[in-house]
Design a protein around this motif. Structure first.
Motif, mmCIF file in Angstrom:
data_model
loop_
_atom_site.group_PDB
_atom_site.id
_atom_site.type_symbol
_atom_site.label_atom_id
_atom_site.label_comp_id
_atom_site.label_asym_id
_atom_site.label_seq_id
_atom_site.Cartn_x
_atom_site.Cartn_y
_atom_site.Cartn_z
ATOM 1 N N ASP A 79 0.995 -1.443 -0.048
ATOM 2 C CA ASP A 79 -0.042 -0.079 0.062
ATOM 3 C C ASP A 79 0.735 1.251 0.064
ATOM 4 O OD1 ASP A 79 -2.697 1.373 0.216
ATOM 5 O OD2 ASP A 79 -1.699 2.048 1.928
ATOM 6 N N LYS A 103 -5.177 6.837 -4.093
ATOM 7 C CA LYS A 103 -4.508 7.102 -2.827
ATOM 8 C C LYS A 103 -4.220 5.990 -2.044
ATOM 9 C CE LYS A 103 -6.525 11.614 -3.048
ATOM 10 N NZ LYS A 103 -7.658 12.452 -2.419
ATOM 11 N N LYS A 155 -4.488 3.538 1.093
ATOM 12 C CA LYS A 155 -5.767 3.172 1.972
ATOM 13 C C LYS A 155 -5.235 3.070 3.445
ATOM 14 C CE LYS A 155 -8.441 0.962 -1.637
ATOM 15 N NZ LYS A 155 -7.295 0.997 -2.486
ATOM 16 N N THR A 156 -4.099 2.809 3.711
ATOM 17 C CA THR A 156 -3.666 2.459 5.268
ATOM 18 C C THR A 156 -3.057 3.635 5.671
ATOM 19 O OG1 THR A 156 -1.303 2.135 4.513
ATOM 20 C CG2 THR A 156 -2.861 0.353 4.614
ATOM 21 N N LYS A 202 -0.864 6.982 4.200
ATOM 22 C CA LYS A 202 -1.345 8.323 4.104
ATOM 23 C C LYS A 202 -0.143 9.044 4.829
ATOM 24 C CE LYS A 202 -6.312 7.011 4.925
ATOM 25 N NZ LYS A 202 -6.804 7.317 3.752
#
Ligand SMILES: [Fe+2]
Ligand SMILES: [Fe+2]
Length: 191
Positions: free
Chosen positions: A104, A116, A118-119, A123
Motif C-alpha cells: 500500500d 491514494k 488506504k492504510t 497516508k
C-alpha cells in the motif's frame, strides 16, 4: 539493534555504494529528501498515532530504486518494491508490516490519477513526501537542475505536480491548512 536501525543502515549503505546507473542527484535525494521524508513521517506518526517504525521504514524505502537506477526507467517502481521487500526482510520486519509498506504505502505514495493509499502508514508516507517537496527547496532544486528543459516544460511539470502534492498527497486536512501559504507561494512563483 532495532529493526528500524538495521533498515536505516541498509538504506544508507545502498545509496553510499554510488551505483553508476543512478541519477546524478541521488546524493542530494538521499540527504535532502529521503531523510527529510523519514523525519516528517516520524513527526506525523506521533501526531496521528500511527506506527513510527512502519512510517519511518516506508519513508526510507520510497523510491529506493533511485539508489541503483534513473527515475525515468520504466521498471523503476517495480525495482523499488523488490528492493524494499528484500531490505525489510533483511531487517527482520514482520510479515504484516512488510505487507502494509510494500502493498500500500510504497505503490500509492505518488497518488497518481487520484489513486491514494488506504492504510494510515500509506497516508503518512504520501503526506510526509508532499511536505518534503513543499517545505524544502525541492522545487527550486528540481527547476534549477532542469537546464536542458524548456520553460514550458518546467511550468507544465510544476502545474501537474504541485497540486497533486497539496490536494492529493496531503491526507490530513489540518496539515493541508498549515501548508497552504507555502503552496500558494510556490504556485505563484512557477505557474
Ligand atoms: Fe515518489
Ligand atoms: Fe519522494
Amino acid at each position: 539493534m532495532a529493526n528500524i536501525e538495521r533498515l536505516e543502515q541498509l538504506v544508507k549503505d545502498l545509496y553510499c555504494k554510488k551505483n553508476p546507473n543512478r541519477d546524478e542527484w541521488a546524493d542530494w535525494l538521499y540527504k535532502k529528501h529521503v531523510l527529510v521524508v523519514a523525519n516528517n513521517a516520524e513527526q506525523l506518526a506521533k501526531r496521528f498515532n500511527v506506527s513510527i517504525e512502519q512510517s519511518r521504514a516506508a519513508a526510507l524505502l520510497h523510491d529506493i530504486a533511485d539508489a541503483v537506477m534513473a527515475r525515468e526507467k520504466p521498471n523503476h517502481e517495480e525495482i523499488s518494491i523488490k528492493i524494499a521487500k528484500e531490505l525489510l526482510g533483511e531487517a527482520y520486519f514482520e510479515e504484516d508490516a512488510i505487507r502494509v509498506i510494500v502493498d500500500d504505502a510504497l505503490p500509492f505514495h505518488g497518488c497518481h490519477d487520484g489513486v491514494k493509499p488506504k492504510t494510515l502508514v500509506g497516508k503518512i508516507l504520501s503526506t510526509a513526501d508532499a511536505l518534503a517537496h513543499l517545505n524544502t527547496d525541492f522545487y527550486e532544486f528540481a527547476v534549477a537542475n532542469s537546464q536542458d528543459r524548456s520553460d514550458d516544460w518546467v511550468k507544465q511539470w510544476v502545474t501537474k505536480k504541485l497540486p497533486r502534492d497539496f490536494y492529493d498527497k496531503i491526507a490530513f486536512d489540518e496539515v493541508r491548512e498549515e501548508t497552504k501559504e507555502r503552496y500558494e507561494e510556490l504556485l505563484a512563483k512557477y505557474t
